[in-house]
Scaffold this motif. Structure first.
Motif, short mmCIF file in Angstrom:
data_model
loop_
_atom_site.label_atom_id
_atom_site.label_comp_id
_atom_site.label_asym_id
_atom_site.label_seq_id
_atom_site.Cartn_x
_atom_site.Cartn_y
_atom_site.Cartn_z
N GLU A 64 0.83 -1.21 0.00
CA GLU A 64 0.00 0.00 0.00
C GLU A 64 0.86 1.25 0.00
N HIS A 67 2.39 1.72 -3.42
CA HIS A 67 1.35 2.21 -4.35
C HIS A 67 1.10 3.70 -4.14
N GLU A 68 0.88 4.09 -2.90
CA GLU A 68 0.55 5.50 -2.59
C GLU A 68 1.69 6.44 -2.97
N GLN A 71 2.12 6.55 -6.82
CA GLN A 71 0.95 7.21 -7.40
C GLN A 71 1.05 8.74 -7.24
N ASP A 78 -1.43 6.09 -13.01
CA ASP A 78 -1.97 4.84 -12.47
C ASP A 78 -0.81 3.92 -12.11
N VAL A 79 -0.97 3.15 -11.04
CA VAL A 79 0.06 2.20 -10.61
C VAL A 79 -0.55 0.80 -10.60
N GLU A 80 0.08 -0.08 -11.31
CA GLU A 80 -0.32 -1.49 -11.34
C GLU A 80 0.74 -2.23 -10.52
N LEU A 81 0.36 -2.72 -9.35
CA LEU A 81 1.30 -3.34 -8.44
C LEU A 81 1.01 -4.83 -8.33
#
Length: 105
Positions: A64, A67-68, A71, A78-81
């Motif tokens: 998380e 991602h944050e 981003q 956009d983030v694809e994790l």
């Protein structure tokens, strides 16, 4: 790959170096937890990462945080994790900097 995507990837690496595994005093990039970073067109970033173990106490919060923070970077839409355990993480994945920090060199 165009220059803009290269710049985004460099910025992603910089931000990943500010995120630390709470059990090991080394950032997640130098720990070898990041397997792949790919900046794609339209500001999309794909990251493949792992954890030191599937039972890692930060198994939910660490992805998380990644991602944050990614981003929030300028130019990232956009983030694809993807979280994977294949191949499993091992000490062989440590960067030279990490090995120095941990006194393994």
């Amino acid at each position: 790959m165009d220059q803009e995507n290269l710049n985004i990837e460099k910025e992603v690496v910089k931000v990943l170096k500010t995120i630390y595994d709470p059990e090991i005093p080394v950032n997640i990039y130098d720990l070898g937890l990041i397997y792949e970073i790919e900046a794609r067109e339209n500001g999309k970033v794909r990251i493949v990462m792992t954890l030191t173990s599937p039972n890692c106490p930060v198994a939910e919060s660490l992805p998380e945080e990644v991602h944050e923070k990614v981003q929030a970077l300028e130019g990232v839409e956009d983030v694809e994790l993807h979280l994977t355990f294949d191949p499993p993480w091992s000490k062989d994945m440590l960067s030279e900097e990490a090995m120095l920090e941990l006194g393994l060199l």
